[in-house]
Design an enzyme around this catalytic site. Sequence first.
Site, mmCIF file in Angstrom:
data_model
loop_
_atom_site.group_PDB
_atom_site.id
_atom_site.type_symbol
_atom_site.label_atom_id
_atom_site.label_comp_id
_atom_site.label_asym_id
_atom_site.label_seq_id
_atom_site.Cartn_x
_atom_site.Cartn_y
_atom_site.Cartn_z
ATOM 1 N N GLU A 97 0.813 -1.223 0.000
ATOM 2 C CA GLU A 97 0.000 0.000 0.000
ATOM 3 C C GLU A 97 0.846 1.274 0.000
ATOM 4 O O GLU A 97 0.718 2.119 0.888
ATOM 5 C CB GLU A 97 -0.985 -0.052 1.161
ATOM 6 C CG GLU A 97 -1.935 -1.228 1.005
ATOM 7 C CD GLU A 97 -2.973 -1.365 2.100
ATOM 8 O OE1 GLU A 97 -3.189 -0.389 2.835
ATOM 9 O OE2 GLU A 97 -3.552 -2.455 2.228
ATOM 10 N N HIS A 136 -17.610 -10.570 5.922
ATOM 11 C CA HIS A 136 -16.326 -9.903 6.185
ATOM 12 C C HIS A 136 -15.580 -10.611 7.308
ATOM 13 O O HIS A 136 -16.156 -10.865 8.370
ATOM 14 C CB HIS A 136 -16.546 -8.428 6.574
ATOM 15 C CG HIS A 136 -15.251 -7.697 6.758
ATOM 16 N ND1 HIS A 136 -14.919 -7.029 7.910
ATOM 17 C CD2 HIS A 136 -14.178 -7.555 5.932
ATOM 18 C CE1 HIS A 136 -13.705 -6.495 7.775
ATOM 19 N NE2 HIS A 136 -13.244 -6.796 6.590
ATOM 20 N N HIS A 137 -14.339 -10.962 7.057
ATOM 21 C CA HIS A 137 -13.475 -11.575 8.071
ATOM 22 C C HIS A 137 -12.184 -10.777 8.190
ATOM 23 O O HIS A 137 -11.276 -10.947 7.374
ATOM 24 C CB HIS A 137 -13.116 -13.017 7.682
ATOM 25 C CG HIS A 137 -14.269 -13.958 7.696
ATOM 26 N ND1 HIS A 137 -14.259 -15.154 6.995
ATOM 27 C CD2 HIS A 137 -15.472 -13.910 8.326
ATOM 28 C CE1 HIS A 137 -15.402 -15.792 7.205
ATOM 29 N NE2 HIS A 137 -16.165 -15.060 8.005
ATOM 30 N N GLU A 138 -12.104 -9.901 9.164
ATOM 31 C CA GLU A 138 -10.829 -9.217 9.445
ATOM 32 C C GLU A 138 -10.062 -10.126 10.404
ATOM 33 O O GLU A 138 -10.491 -10.350 11.537
ATOM 34 C CB GLU A 138 -11.098 -7.847 10.075
ATOM 35 C CG GLU A 138 -9.848 -7.134 10.586
ATOM 36 C CD GLU A 138 -8.770 -6.956 9.526
ATOM 37 O OE1 GLU A 138 -8.995 -6.232 8.564
ATOM 38 O OE2 GLU A 138 -7.676 -7.577 9.680
ATOM 39 N N HIS A 196 -7.952 -8.518 1.375
ATOM 40 C CA HIS A 196 -7.221 -7.266 1.614
ATOM 41 C C HIS A 196 -5.952 -7.593 2.395
ATOM 42 O O HIS A 196 -5.878 -8.623 3.058
ATOM 43 C CB HIS A 196 -8.106 -6.263 2.355
ATOM 44 C CG HIS A 196 -9.037 -5.548 1.418
ATOM 45 N ND1 HIS A 196 -9.211 -4.197 1.422
ATOM 46 C CD2 HIS A 196 -9.808 -6.031 0.415
ATOM 47 C CE1 HIS A 196 -10.058 -3.865 0.462
ATOM 48 N NE2 HIS A 196 -10.450 -4.963 -0.153
ATOM 49 N N GLU A 197 -4.972 -6.696 2.276
ATOM 50 C CA GLU A 197 -3.622 -6.988 2.787
ATOM 51 C C GLU A 197 -3.232 -8.408 2.347
ATOM 52 O O GLU A 197 -2.855 -9.263 3.157
ATOM 53 C CB GLU A 197 -3.541 -6.855 4.321
ATOM 54 C CG GLU A 197 -3.844 -5.468 4.834
ATOM 55 C CD GLU A 197 -5.337 -5.155 4.835
ATOM 56 O OE1 GLU A 197 -6.114 -6.033 5.237
ATOM 57 O OE2 GLU A 197 -5.729 -4.052 4.425
ATOM 58 N N GLU A 252 -7.020 -6.539 -2.697
ATOM 59 C CA GLU A 252 -6.525 -5.169 -2.580
ATOM 60 C C GLU A 252 -5.070 -5.203 -3.079
ATOM 61 O O GLU A 252 -4.832 -5.301 -4.269
ATOM 62 C CB GLU A 252 -6.661 -4.725 -1.124
ATOM 63 C CG GLU A 252 -6.434 -3.256 -0.902
ATOM 64 C CD GLU A 252 -6.453 -2.911 0.572
ATOM 65 O OE1 GLU A 252 -6.981 -1.851 0.906
ATOM 66 O OE2 GLU A 252 -5.920 -3.676 1.400
ATOM 67 N N GLU A 293 -9.487 3.916 0.266
ATOM 68 C CA GLU A 293 -9.600 4.227 1.696
ATOM 69 C C GLU A 293 -8.572 5.270 2.149
ATOM 70 O O GLU A 293 -8.833 6.034 3.070
ATOM 71 C CB GLU A 293 -9.473 2.951 2.524
ATOM 72 C CG GLU A 293 -8.122 2.268 2.365
ATOM 73 C CD GLU A 293 -8.071 0.878 3.002
ATOM 74 O OE1 GLU A 293 -9.114 0.203 3.024
ATOM 75 O OE2 GLU A 293 -6.995 0.490 3.473
HETATM 76 C C1 NOJ Z 1 -8.258 -2.562 5.821
HETATM 77 C C2 NOJ Z 1 -9.059 -2.810 4.589
HETATM 78 O O1 NOJ Z 1 -8.361 -2.440 3.436
HETATM 79 C C3 NOJ Z 1 -10.353 -2.038 4.721
HETATM 80 O O2 NOJ Z 1 -11.093 -2.145 3.525
HETATM 81 C C4 NOJ Z 1 -11.115 -2.562 5.897
HETATM 82 O O3 NOJ Z 1 -12.270 -1.782 6.070
HETATM 83 C C5 NOJ Z 1 -10.277 -2.474 7.178
HETATM 84 N N1 NOJ Z 1 -9.002 -3.052 6.963
HETATM 85 C C6 NOJ Z 1 -10.931 -3.202 8.327
HETATM 86 O O4 NOJ Z 1 -10.938 -4.574 8.075
HETATM 87 CA CA CA Z 2 -5.848 -1.980 3.239
#
Ligand code: NOJ
Ligand code: CA
Length: 720
Positions: free
Chosen positions: A207, A431-433, A501-502, A520, A526
């Site tokens: 990023e 969504h899975h963070e 993402h990441e 991503e 963002e």
């Molecule tokens: C980073 C992600 O790129 C973003 O899209 C997301 O909302 C946040 N992390 C939280 O998971």
């Molecule tokens: Ca990100």
Amino acid sequence: MIFLFKALSRIEWLFIRIFFSNLTSNLVSIMNRLPIIVFLISVLSCQPENKPYQSISTLSPSGNLELTFFLNSFGEPGYLLKKGNSVVLDTGYISFDFKDISPIGSGLSIVETIEETFDETWEMPWGEDREVRNHNNELFVALKETGELGRLINLRFKLYDDGLGFRTEFPEQGNLGEVVIMDENTQFNLTGDHKTWWIPGDWDIYEHLYSTSKFSEIDAKGYENDENLAQTYIPENAVNTPVTLKTEDRIYLSFHEANLTDYSGMTLKVNTEKLMFESELVGAPDGSKVKTKTPFVTPWRTVQVADRAGDLIESKLIVNLNEPNKLDDFSWFKPMKYMGIWWEMHLDKSSWDVAAGKHGATTENTKKYVDFASENNIGGLLVEGWNTGWESWIDVEDREGIFDFVTPYPDYDLEEVVRYGKEKDVDLIMHHETSAAPRTYEQQLDTAYRLMESLGIHAVKTGYVGQIIPKGERHHGQWMVNHYRRVLEKGVEHKVAINAHEPIKATGLRRTYPNAISREGLRGQEFNAWAKDGGNPPEHLPIVAFTRMLAGPIDFTPGIFNIKLDPYKENNQVNTTLAHQLALYVVIYSPVQMAADLVEHYENQPAFEFIRNVGVDWEQSKVLDGEIGDFVVIARQERGTDKWFLGAITDEEAREMEISFSFLESGKEYNAVLYADEENAHWDENPQEIRITEKAVNQKTTLPVKLAPGGGIAISIIPR
Ligand code: NOJ
Ligand code: CA
């Protein structure tokens, strides 16, 4: 005489090698463009091992590129790449260093060479084009060490009209079993100080904003200490891939890798003196790069070569170098536009967690988005902050066990919103963070994906914010490459498509696993909401289209209408015009394309009509024009219809151009709706003014258009 040669230093030998490699390449070009040229010469009878210099050349299918494999007098393997009569990659060598055992890469002899032509056409289940031709000439070289160990490696080169892929293969053998690779030394030897578009070789995140500089001026270490990033590690003056270059002769080159499997991601170390890239693999905590055992292969090392910048985007080299589709049934996923309870958190209008008192992911708010999506031809809805754990996920050392991927917050009725969505033809996106705690995620993976399957949810956005636990593992190292793969495979089992993402970079695996829908892996939209350095400048996407996008689909999240982010973010804004935001639905490719802004920013906006109509899955794509970092113009035909959509974006410079509609079917009449920058539009001073006009067009039409500074144009072209 022998003593004399033994006394020569390594450097002096290098000069001798270069002299003879140039001699060899000149001789090769004299050989009159035969389809396959086998060329062996003995050049120096008094070298230490008295070995002949051997080389074999092959041409690409149309003959525009020529690859020469060679083994020098030390038995060191290397290659050279020419386009017509010019060398685009000079003598580059390939070798490997291991832990506890001697390196491989010298004292080799040729056992066998095989040349083959390969030609197939395959269909993308979703993509920029329906049909893809995979046409290459392959050169396979089996090598064996002449010394006692007699270890074996093979080099496989696939030469296409649009570039080269090559990899090293390590067959199963008695003297080489389990190995720890400490370094892969693959060289990409440039022929000049080319203009380069690059991001640093960060082992943890892609990023970063792109830099444009001469090759010799690349300074990746200048990117250390980016206060916007939750993780970053840049140990060397290296770049990440895809990295794109332009030579003085206006040849475009882009370096990347294809089919990254059970191996570490490759960065490219910058040798500013020799003007050479050298592979630098992402390391593990113990300093090693790859732990594996024979038989294994490296990913394909790729070089795209083009006369036009746009040809880099049209190239299918990366997907072609991957294995065919492994999935028997993929009917459960359909490309879609989607909205999200997402941007409102990045604007601080609401929060992911409940404790802050402004929770975004409530049942009521979700239904509001479902209603709007359903009325506006948008098939999906992402809901972030639906599950427990968000109170304490960031800024803590030990993030294991914090997130729970099956337990919703009390104000979010998961089953009810799924039911409501289905009633209105809107699919929920999970969504899975993971907060970069992949072991916690893997423990719950099966249960979490079972839950999704039982609810009929077929897509998940995953996230890996923060330093990986266990400490010292990196997002782009082998350990994580294997984690991301297990997630994809678990997705296949439970009919789940992944938008990471990441992530680890895209290397064309979408061909083999079409459930790898998007990712991503770049500085996304963002950053405009919260970056402390002013967000993404207008030139960002005109660079991304020719760099990051060559790897594969991007979840960039376009479509911000409230450009100044009022009243939420006084110090931030999107640095493009509104027309530029619309054009991104065509310019940036992804089979899931977000309409990222809030419902209230879309309501009653005539320009939203473009997002409502625009396609998301393409029969064919054509890059009409473009220059890296300046502008790009792309037209795409929607799959299953005769509709075309066109997007053009520019950097901070205003531009006038003629758009030719010659890509349309002859004899057919179309109605074009143009969403153009208003006369005085400007990404900063007047970003929102847009002019919407209609015109009849056909294959013979050309239209002059103007793009404002940081602007763009989006055109829908519908048969009458
Ligand atoms: C980073 C992600 O790129 C973003 O899209 C997301 O909302 C946040 N992390 C939280 O998971
Ligand atoms: Ca990100």
